[in-house]
Design a protein around this motif. Structure first.
Motif, mmCIF file in Angstrom:
data_model
loop_
_atom_site.group_PDB
_atom_site.id
_atom_site.type_symbol
_atom_site.label_atom_id
_atom_site.label_comp_id
_atom_site.label_asym_id
_atom_site.label_seq_id
_atom_site.Cartn_x
_atom_site.Cartn_y
_atom_site.Cartn_z
ATOM 1 N N GLY A 587 46.169 55.080 -1.134
ATOM 2 C CA GLY A 587 45.364 54.752 -2.296
ATOM 3 C C GLY A 587 45.872 55.372 -3.580
ATOM 4 O O GLY A 587 46.883 56.075 -3.610
ATOM 5 N N SER A 588 45.157 55.090 -4.662
ATOM 6 C CA SER A 588 45.518 55.579 -5.987
ATOM 7 C C SER A 588 44.426 56.510 -6.492
ATOM 8 O O SER A 588 43.247 56.161 -6.502
ATOM 9 C CB SER A 588 45.675 54.400 -6.956
ATOM 10 N N LEU A 589 44.834 57.710 -6.919
ATOM 11 C CA LEU A 589 43.867 58.655 -7.460
ATOM 12 C C LEU A 589 43.283 58.154 -8.773
ATOM 13 O O LEU A 589 42.103 58.384 -9.064
ATOM 14 C CB LEU A 589 44.536 60.017 -7.659
ATOM 15 N N ARG A 649 42.868 66.172 -16.595
ATOM 16 C CA ARG A 649 44.031 66.735 -15.905
ATOM 17 C C ARG A 649 44.954 65.632 -15.405
ATOM 18 O O ARG A 649 46.186 65.718 -15.534
ATOM 19 C CB ARG A 649 43.564 67.619 -14.743
ATOM 20 N N LEU A 650 44.387 64.575 -14.858
ATOM 21 C CA LEU A 650 45.233 63.477 -14.381
ATOM 22 C C LEU A 650 45.854 62.734 -15.558
ATOM 23 O O LEU A 650 47.033 62.346 -15.509
ATOM 24 C CB LEU A 650 44.409 62.514 -13.518
ATOM 25 N N ALA A 651 45.103 62.563 -16.654
ATOM 26 C CA ALA A 651 45.637 61.872 -17.828
ATOM 27 C C ALA A 651 46.807 62.641 -18.424
ATOM 28 O O ALA A 651 47.800 62.046 -18.873
ATOM 29 C CB ALA A 651 44.537 61.678 -18.870
ATOM 30 N N ALA A 652 46.723 63.976 -18.423
ATOM 31 C CA ALA A 652 47.821 64.791 -18.960
ATOM 32 C C ALA A 652 49.074 64.615 -18.121
ATOM 33 O O ALA A 652 50.196 64.523 -18.657
ATOM 34 C CB ALA A 652 47.395 66.261 -19.003
ATOM 35 N N HIS A 653 48.933 64.543 -16.803
ATOM 36 C CA HIS A 653 50.094 64.327 -15.951
ATOM 37 C C HIS A 653 50.663 62.925 -16.161
ATOM 38 O O HIS A 653 51.897 62.744 -16.200
ATOM 39 C CB HIS A 653 49.707 64.526 -14.485
ATOM 40 N N HIS A 666 54.935 58.624 -9.530
ATOM 41 C CA HIS A 666 54.677 59.739 -10.434
ATOM 42 C C HIS A 666 53.389 60.466 -10.032
ATOM 43 O O HIS A 666 53.327 61.707 -10.064
ATOM 44 C CB HIS A 666 54.577 59.221 -11.869
ATOM 45 N N GLU A 667 52.373 59.709 -9.642
ATOM 46 C CA GLU A 667 51.112 60.325 -9.223
ATOM 47 C C GLU A 667 51.311 61.166 -7.963
ATOM 48 O O GLU A 667 50.756 62.263 -7.825
ATOM 49 C CB GLU A 667 50.062 59.230 -8.973
ATOM 50 N N GLN A 668 52.139 60.659 -7.036
ATOM 51 C CA GLN A 668 52.366 61.387 -5.790
ATOM 52 C C GLN A 668 53.152 62.683 -6.020
ATOM 53 O O GLN A 668 53.072 63.614 -5.209
ATOM 54 C CB GLN A 668 53.102 60.489 -4.796
ATOM 55 N N SER A 669 53.877 62.733 -7.116
ATOM 56 C CA SER A 669 54.647 63.952 -7.409
ATOM 57 C C SER A 669 53.815 65.019 -8.114
ATOM 58 O O SER A 669 54.298 66.119 -8.381
ATOM 59 C CB SER A 669 55.858 63.597 -8.300
ATOM 60 N N TRP A 670 52.586 64.701 -8.429
ATOM 61 C CA TRP A 670 51.717 65.622 -9.175
ATOM 62 C C TRP A 670 51.343 66.800 -8.279
ATOM 63 O O TRP A 670 50.869 66.634 -7.154
ATOM 64 C CB TRP A 670 50.473 64.863 -9.629
ATOM 65 N N ALA A 671 51.511 67.995 -8.785
ATOM 66 C CA ALA A 671 51.242 69.196 -7.997
ATOM 67 C C ALA A 671 49.759 69.337 -7.661
ATOM 68 O O ALA A 671 49.398 69.918 -6.627
ATOM 69 C CB ALA A 671 51.732 70.432 -8.756
ATOM 70 N N ALA A 673 47.721 66.840 -7.032
ATOM 71 C CA ALA A 673 47.208 65.698 -6.269
ATOM 72 C C ALA A 673 46.470 66.130 -5.000
ATOM 73 O O ALA A 673 45.374 65.628 -4.713
ATOM 74 C CB ALA A 673 48.348 64.736 -5.934
ATOM 75 N N PRO A 674 47.007 67.063 -4.204
ATOM 76 C CA PRO A 674 46.248 67.490 -3.012
ATOM 77 C C PRO A 674 44.892 68.093 -3.354
ATOM 78 O O PRO A 674 43.912 67.889 -2.635
ATOM 79 C CB PRO A 674 47.183 68.524 -2.367
ATOM 80 N N ALA A 675 44.844 68.853 -4.479
ATOM 81 C CA ALA A 675 43.571 69.463 -4.866
ATOM 82 C C ALA A 675 42.540 68.393 -5.242
ATOM 83 O O ALA A 675 41.344 68.514 -4.930
ATOM 84 C CB ALA A 675 43.788 70.423 -6.036
ATOM 85 N N LEU A 676 42.987 67.321 -5.942
ATOM 86 C CA LEU A 676 42.068 66.241 -6.304
ATOM 87 C C LEU A 676 41.571 65.516 -5.053
ATOM 88 O O LEU A 676 40.394 65.165 -4.950
ATOM 89 C CB LEU A 676 42.761 65.259 -7.263
ATOM 90 N N ARG A 677 42.466 65.296 -4.083
ATOM 91 C CA ARG A 677 42.032 64.655 -2.838
ATOM 92 C C ARG A 677 41.011 65.522 -2.107
ATOM 93 O O ARG A 677 40.035 65.016 -1.541
ATOM 94 C CB ARG A 677 43.240 64.370 -1.952
ATOM 95 N N THR A 678 41.217 66.832 -2.135
ATOM 96 C CA THR A 678 40.252 67.737 -1.514
ATOM 97 C C THR A 678 38.911 67.676 -2.247
ATOM 98 O O THR A 678 37.837 67.641 -1.624
ATOM 99 C CB THR A 678 40.789 69.172 -1.517
ATOM 100 N N ALA A 679 38.963 67.618 -3.573
ATOM 101 C CA ALA A 679 37.729 67.541 -4.363
ATOM 102 C C ALA A 679 36.986 66.230 -4.086
ATOM 103 O O ALA A 679 35.752 66.195 -4.029
ATOM 104 C CB ALA A 679 38.057 67.679 -5.848
ATOM 105 N N LEU A 680 37.749 65.123 -3.941
ATOM 106 C CA LEU A 680 37.123 63.837 -3.605
ATOM 107 C C LEU A 680 36.424 63.908 -2.245
ATOM 108 O O LEU A 680 35.321 63.386 -2.063
ATOM 109 C CB LEU A 680 38.173 62.724 -3.588
ATOM 110 N N ALA A 681 37.064 64.561 -1.288
ATOM 111 C CA ALA A 681 36.461 64.693 0.037
ATOM 112 C C ALA A 681 35.179 65.528 -0.026
ATOM 113 O O ALA A 681 34.182 65.225 0.643
ATOM 114 C CB ALA A 681 37.460 65.314 1.003
#
Length: 708
Positions: A587-589, A649-653, A666-671, A673-681
C-alpha cells in the motif's frame, strides 16, 4: 336397422378467430383434400367457455392442427383444445403425437409448451405448392393414428402424496396460459435447441397473496399428472421456525412411500433419494408457501431430492430469482374476472350487470376475492357491491366463514392478505398507509417524501431513506409493484385488507391528513438541494422547514436521524485504512493518510445532512453517547492529532523526491516509514471503538473485531 357409428374426424383445426383470414387458404385446402376436418364455427362464450360441440368434435378427432399465432394463447377455447390434445398424447407417451403446429409468426417464442416449440412445425404456407406439401404431411401424420383422441376429461387420477389429492377447482378460469408457462419452465431442458438450457431448474410461482399461486400449482399437478408417473409430492408449510418449516410434510411423504420418518431431515431426504433412484420415474415436487428470508442452502434442501424430480415452489417472496425461474400470474383480465364472479348467478338485468362489473373493478381481477364474492351473489350484485364498500368488518371475511376455501385459505382472509406487512417494519407500514391515502392514483416517491416529511417534521433526506427501505421491503414481499418511473402501485384489495388490520389507525389518519395538506400546498423537496441555494429544486421557491437536531431534546433512545447518520459514518469509517489493516510493505502511506484526512469532510457533511450539531459542550443524557459526541472525539481527539503530526512529516520527505524517482520507491526509502506504519496499526484500536459505538446507535454490526 343398425345405428350408424359416430363420425370420426381426421383433423381438428384450431385457430384464433382473429386469424380466420390467414387460415382460410389452409382450411379450404384441407377440406378439398378429402380429409375429414372439424372446424368450429361458433365463437366461445360463457364461464365454461367450451361448447359441447367442441368437446365432442375434439374427442372424435385423431389429431389437432393448431395455427399457433401470437393471438392463439389469448383465446380460451384455443388453449383448452390444445391442452386437451396435448395431454391425450402425453398419456400415450408422446405429447406431440396428437398435436401438429403451424406457425404464422416469424419467431417461435410464443409457442407453449417448449416441446411443441422444439418439434418440427410448419410456417403458414403462402402458395399452392407449399399448401399441398403441408396437407400431405398432415395426411401422413393422421394415417399413423388408428383411434381418435377420445374423451377429453377422463384422465386417470393423479398419484398424489401424501394425499388425498385435492378436488379440481370448479371455478378455475383465465389461467391456462399460466399452466403452459409453468410446464414449459419445468421442462425447458427438453427443448435445448430452442431454449438454450440442458438442465432442469426449479420454478417458482410467485406473487401477492390471493392471486391463486397454490391453486395454479394444484391445477397444474392435476392436469399434467401424466408427465409425472412417479407421483405428485406436496410439501405443505409447518408452523415452526425456518429450520423445520417443512419437517412434518417431509416425514409424511417418507411414510407414504413406506420409508422411515425418523431422524433429522437430511436422513429422510437421503432415504427418499434412494427410493426415487430405484423407482426410476419422473416425479413432481411441490413446496407450497415458501417464506422469504431463507438461505440458498435452506431452499436447496427443500428441492426435489433426486434429479428425476421437477421442483415447483409457490411464494410471495421476490428474493429467489437466482435459484428458480419465476412464473408470476397477475390479476384476471376483465372478461375472465366477470366470468368467475357470475359463474353461478347470472345478473338479472343491466343494473345488476353494471354492479357486477363494478365489483370486478373494485377488486381488480383478484381471483380469491372474486371467488368469495361469487358465493354471495344470490342476494344480487348491487347489494353485494354496497356491502363490499361498507366500513367495518370486510365482506370477504364474512363470506369466507360460510365455506371451505379451495386451497385451505384461512377464514380470516383479509388478515392473511397482509400477514407479511408487520414483519416488513414501520417504514413499510407507513408506505402502505401513504399508498392508501393516495389511492387510487399510484404512489410516487416524491409525493410520499413530501407527505411523510410534513407529518414527522424531519428533513426530506431522512424521509427518503426511510421510504426507500419500506418500498424495498414491500416489493420484496410482492405487496408493491412498479407503476412507472418513481411510482408504485398497491393492489386495491391489499389496501382494503390493510385498512382493517393496521395496528396503528391513528398513524394512518395522521398520514392521510398530511397527504391532503401537501396536495394543496406548493412544495419542493430538499432532495438534491442539501448545501445548495434554496428554491433551486422543485416547483416552488418555498424552503421546507428543516428542524435542526438539538441534542438537549433527545432522551436515551437514538432518533431516526441519529441512526441514519451513525450508519453512514460507520460504513465509511469501517472501510478506511486504519480500521482495515495495511499489511507490512504494502500500500501507499500517502493514500492511507489521505483516506483518514477525507473523514473530516465526510463527517461534517453527514452531520450537516442530518441536522446534527457538532459542539463539544452540548449536553446529552447522562451516560449516553450521541453521534455528535462520537464524531467530535473521532475528528478532534483521534484523527486530528494523528494527521497533524504525520501529514507535515510525510510532506517534507515527499518534497525531497529526486527527479525521475517514483513516488512509491521514494516513500519506501523514508526512514520514518516503519514508524508511520506502527502508528497506523496503533490507530486501529481507537477507530474500532468508534465503529462499535456507532454500531450501538445504528443497530448494524459489520462483524469487525472488538477493539482490544
Amino acid at each position: 336397422m343398425a345405428e350408424s357409428s359416430p363420425r370420426t374426424w381426421d383433423v381438428f383445426l384450431s385457430y384464433s378467430r382473429g386469424d380466420a383470414h390467414r387460415v382460410a387458404p389452409l382450411r379450404e385446402r384441407l377440406l378439398a383434400s378429402g380429409l375429414d376436418v372439424f372446424v368450429d364455427e361458433v365463437a366461445v362464450a360463457g364461464f365454461a367457455g367450451i361448447s359441447d360441440a367442441i368437446r365432442d368434435g375434439l374427442s372424435r378427432s385423431k389429431a389437432l392442427l393448431a395455427c399457433y399465432s401470437a393471438a392463439y394463447p389469448e383465446w380460451q377455447a384455443c388453449q383448452w383444445e390444445l391442452t386437451a390434445a396435448y395431454l391425450a398424447g402425453l398419456r400415450e407417451g408422446d405429447p406431440r403425437r396428437r398435436v401438429m403446429v403451424v406457425n404464422p409468426e416469424p419467431a417461435a417464442d410464443h409457442i407453449h409448451p417448449v416441446e411443441l416449440r422444439d418439434a418440427k412445425h410448419w410456417a403458414l404456407p403462402a402458395g399452392p405448392v407449399a399448401l399441398d406439401a403441408l396437407v400431405a404431411d398432415v395426411r401422413a401424420h393422421v394415417s399413423a393414428l388408428a383411434t381418435p383422441i377420445g374423451a377429453t376429461e377422463t384422465a386417470p387420477a393423479p398419484y398424489w402424496l401424501p394425499g388425498p389429492a385435492p378436488s379440481p377447482a370448479p371455478a378455475f378460469t383465465g389461467r391456462l396460459p399460466w399452466l403452459w408457462q409453468v410446464h414449459s419452465s419445468l421442462h425447458r431442458h427438453a427443448a435445448p435447441l430452442t431454449t438454450g438450457h440442458t438442465t432442469a431448474r426449479p420454478v417458482q410461482i410467485r406473487g401477492a397473496a390471493g392471486l391463486g399461486k397454490t391453486l395454479l400449482a394444484q391445477e397444474y399437478a392435476t392436469w399434467f399428472a401424466a408427465a409425472y408417473p412417479g407421483g405428485i409430492h406436496w410439501l405443505a408449510r409447518d408452523t415452526g421456525g425456518a429450520p423445520a418449516l417443512y419437517d412434518k410434510g417431509l416425514r409424511a411423504l417418507a411414510a407414504a412411500h413406506g420409508l422411515s420418518g425418523e431422524g433429522v431431515a437430511e436422513e429422510i431426504v437421503a432415504r427418499l433419494h434412494d427410493h426415487f433412484a430405484y423407482a426410476g420415474e419422473p416425479f413432481l415436487w411441490i413446496v407450497d408457501d415458501l417464506p422469504g428470508g431463507l438461505t440458498t442452502q435452506q431452499v436447496g434442501r427443500l428441492c426435489a431430492p433426486h434429479p428425476l424430480g421437477r421442483t415447483l415452489l409457490t411464494t410471495r417472496s421476490r428474493m429467489y430469482d437466482a435459484l428458480a425461474t419465476a412464473v408470476e400470474p397477475g390479476p384476471l383480465g376483465d372478461d375472465a374476472a366477470y366470468a368467475l364472479l357470475t359463474h353461478d348467478v347470472e345478473p338479472s338485468g343491466p343494473d345488476e350487470e353494471a354492479a357486477a362489473r363494478a365489483l370486478c373493478a373494485a377488486v381488480v381481477g383478484h381471483p380469491l376475492a372474486l371467488d368469495l364474492l361469487a358465493s354471495g351473489a344470490a342476494d344480487g350484485y348491487t347489494a353485494l357491491h354496497d356491502r363490499f364498500h361498507t366500513p367495518g368488518r370486510s365482506l370477504l371475511d364474512v363470506l369466507a366463514r360460510r365455506r371451505a376455501l379451495p386451497t385451505g385459505y384461512p377464514a380470516e382472509v383479509t388478515a392473511a392478505l397482509v400477514r407479511d406487512v408487520p414483519a416488513a417494519g414501520p417504514s413499510a407500514m407507513d408506505v402502505l398507509r401513504l399508498a392508501a391515502a393516495f389511492s387510487p392514483t399510484p404512489l410516487t416517491r416524491d409525493d410520499a417524501v413530501r407527505a411523510l416529511s410534513s407529518a414527522v417534521a424531519v428533513p426530506d433526506i431522512a424521509t427518503a431513506r426511510r421510504l426507500d427501505a419500506g418500498i424495498a421491503e414491500l416489493h420484496g414481499r410482492s405487496l408493491l409493484a412498479p407503476a412507472g418511473s418513481g411510482a408504485w402501485s398497491v393492489h386495491p384489495l391489499i389496501l382494503h385488507a390493510w385498512l382493517r388490520h393496521d395496528p396503528e389507525p391513528a398513524r394512518a389518519e395522521q398520514l392521510r391528513h398530511a397527504v391532503l395538506q401537501t396536495l394543496r400546498t406548493p412544495y419542493g423537496t430538499t432532495l438534491g438541494r442539501i448545501g445548495g441555494r434554496p428554491g433551486t429544486t422543485g416547483t416552488s421557491t418555498r424552503e421546507p422547514q428543516m428542524r435542526p437536531y438539538m441534542p438537549a431534546q433527545r432522551d436515551a433512545a437514538p432518533s431516526e436521524l441519529e441512526r441514519m447518520a451513525a450508519f453512514d459514518l460507520q460504513v465509511e469509517l469501517a472501510t478506511r485504512i486504519g480500521v482495515q489493516e495495511l499489511a507490512p510493505g504494502s500500500g501507499s502511506l500517502r493514500e492511507a493518510l489521505g483516506s483518514l484526512y477525507a473523514m473530516f469532510t465526510f463527517t461534517r457533511n453527514t452531520l450537516r445532512q442530518y441536522s446534527i450539531g457538532l459542539a463539544a459542550d452540548q449536553p446529552a443524557a447522562k451516560g449516553v453517547r450521541t453521534v455528535h459526541g462520537i464524531a467530535y472525539d473521532l475528528l478532534n481527539r483521534i484523527l486530528r492529532p494523528f494527521t497533524s503530526e504525520w501529514h507535515p512529516r510525510l510532506a517534507a520527505h515527499e518534497a525531497l523526491r529526486p527527479e525521475g524517482a517514483s513516488p512509491v520507491a521514494h516513500e519506501q526509502s523514508w526512514a520514518d516509514a516503519p514508524a508511520l506504519r506502527t502508528a497506523l496499526a496503533e490507530l486501529r484500536a481507537p477507530l474500532l471503538s468508534v465503529v462499535a459505538e456507532l454500531a450501538e446507535i445504528s443497530g448494524a454490526d459489520f462483524g469487525l473485531p472488538a477493539a482490544s
